[in-house]
Design an enzyme around this catalytic site. Structure first.
Site, mmCIF file in Angstrom:
data_model
loop_
_atom_site.group_PDB
_atom_site.id
_atom_site.type_symbol
_atom_site.label_atom_id
_atom_site.label_comp_id
_atom_site.label_asym_id
_atom_site.label_seq_id
_atom_site.Cartn_x
_atom_site.Cartn_y
_atom_site.Cartn_z
ATOM 1 C CG HIS A 175 21.187 6.936 18.118
ATOM 2 N ND1 HIS A 175 20.024 6.636 18.060
ATOM 3 C CD2 HIS A 175 21.755 7.354 19.274
ATOM 4 C CE1 HIS A 175 19.750 6.668 19.656
ATOM 5 N NE2 HIS A 175 20.743 7.121 20.168
ATOM 6 C CD GLU A 221 20.827 0.204 16.967
ATOM 7 O OE1 GLU A 221 20.302 1.310 16.857
ATOM 8 O OE2 GLU A 221 21.644 -0.431 16.156
ATOM 9 C CG ASP A 222 19.330 3.312 21.356
ATOM 10 O OD1 ASP A 222 20.092 3.219 20.610
ATOM 11 O OD2 ASP A 222 18.193 3.423 21.333
ATOM 12 N NE ARG A 245 19.015 10.677 23.588
ATOM 13 C CZ ARG A 245 17.991 10.206 23.201
ATOM 14 N NH1 ARG A 245 18.188 8.763 22.974
ATOM 15 N NH2 ARG A 245 16.784 10.625 23.055
ATOM 16 C CB CYS A 261 16.554 1.535 17.077
ATOM 17 S SG CYS A 261 15.248 2.059 15.837
ATOM 18 N NE ARG A 266 15.738 4.671 25.020
ATOM 19 C CZ ARG A 266 15.805 3.797 23.945
ATOM 20 N NH1 ARG A 266 16.461 4.735 23.344
ATOM 21 N NH2 ARG A 266 15.766 2.758 23.885
ATOM 22 C CG ASP A 313 11.896 6.183 23.753
ATOM 23 O OD1 ASP A 313 11.544 6.123 22.375
ATOM 24 O OD2 ASP A 313 12.028 7.281 24.569
#
Ligand code: CIR
Length: 254
Positions: free
Chosen positions: A160, A65-66, A130, A247, A85, A60
């Site tokens: 999200h 962005e995450d 998350r 993202c 992740r 991923d």
């Protein structure tokens, strides 16, 4: 000139995390060329694109962005809610360290950057699978000394907060009100997604333009009627990995 940090599509993207979507085959080559078009569009919109090499073992990792929440004063490295992740953050932190002092969310806090919507000095943070309250409290402790207000927002039915709401103009948000209580954004002008396009709320504002998926023509027409200037990209393969336009980059002022 704004800086956009991106990362090439991982050859392992087929093993991505999926929460609300059924797995369907991803054409890695096509995902890569769509991502290159996305990067070119960011350049055309005036960004200096810093493109990191693909991470073959991190499916991923294109969804940079995450991994961070960046404001003018500091970069907050997240602790992503999905265990698979978490190894993505170190290489992003190394790049961001060139531009900002680095601070980090620590266990047991979790935050995905896709849950953080900054509107001026307010940061709305989705409470999701998350992102937990401990992560939000840590973010508040890190950013309130710089004058930011951090506000939790319940989210349901999507991955999200920014699947449900994003900014499309200085005073305007694009919302899927089935997934987030739009009352949280009272005071902003609101545009609702077309009811037939539930995934259409994810738009990326870059200066006075909005980078937007090709897949949502009815919502795009509404944006157009509202005077929002959009440039569309095809991100169909990345959408199969439950990603969209916000993202795939971290935007910061240079
Ligand atoms: C995940 O489940 O983490 C990825 N497959 C998709 C992440 C998308 N990120 C985002 O919208 N900020």
């Amino acid at each position: 000139m704004p800086i956009a940090i991106t990362r090439k599509v991982s050859p392992a993207i087929a093993r991505c995390e999926l929460t609300h979507l059924a797995r369907s085959p991803i054409d890695v080559g096509l995902a890569g060329s769509q991502h290159e078009a996305y990067e070119r569009t960011l350049s055309k919109l005036g960004c200096w694109v810093v493109s990191l090499p693909a991470a073959p073992d991190l499916p991923d990792s294109v969804f940079v962005e995450d991994t961070a929440v960046v404001v003018d004063e500091v970069a907050v490295i997240t602790r992503p809610g999905s265990r698979s992740r978490r190894p993505e953050t170190a290489s992003v932190a190394a790049v961001l360290a060139k531009y900002r002092p680095i601070v980090a969310i620590e266990a047991p806090g979790t935050i995905d950057g896709g849950d953080v919507l900054r509107l001026g000095r307010r940061l709305f943070v989705g409470l999701t699978e998350r992102t937990n309250r401990e992560g939000i409290n840590q973010l508040r402790a890190l950013l309130s000394p710089h004058g930011y207000v951090v506000e939790p927002v319940p989210v349901s039915g999507c991955l999200h907060l920014k699947s449900a709401v994003t900014q499309v103009a200085p005073d305007t948000v694009l919302v899927n009100a089935a997934w987030v209580d739009a009352a949280a954004f009272a005071g902003f002008t609101r545009i609702d997604v077309d009811p037939g396009e539930p995934y259409a709320a994810n738009a990326l504002m870059v200066g006075d333009m909005v980078l937007y998926p090709e897949a949502f023509p009815f919502t795009a027409a509404q944006l157009d009627r509202a005077g929002v200037r959009i440039v569309t990209v095809d991100v169909s393969e990345l959408a199969k990995a439950e990603g969209a336009v916000t993202c795939c980059s971290i935007l910061l002022t240079g």
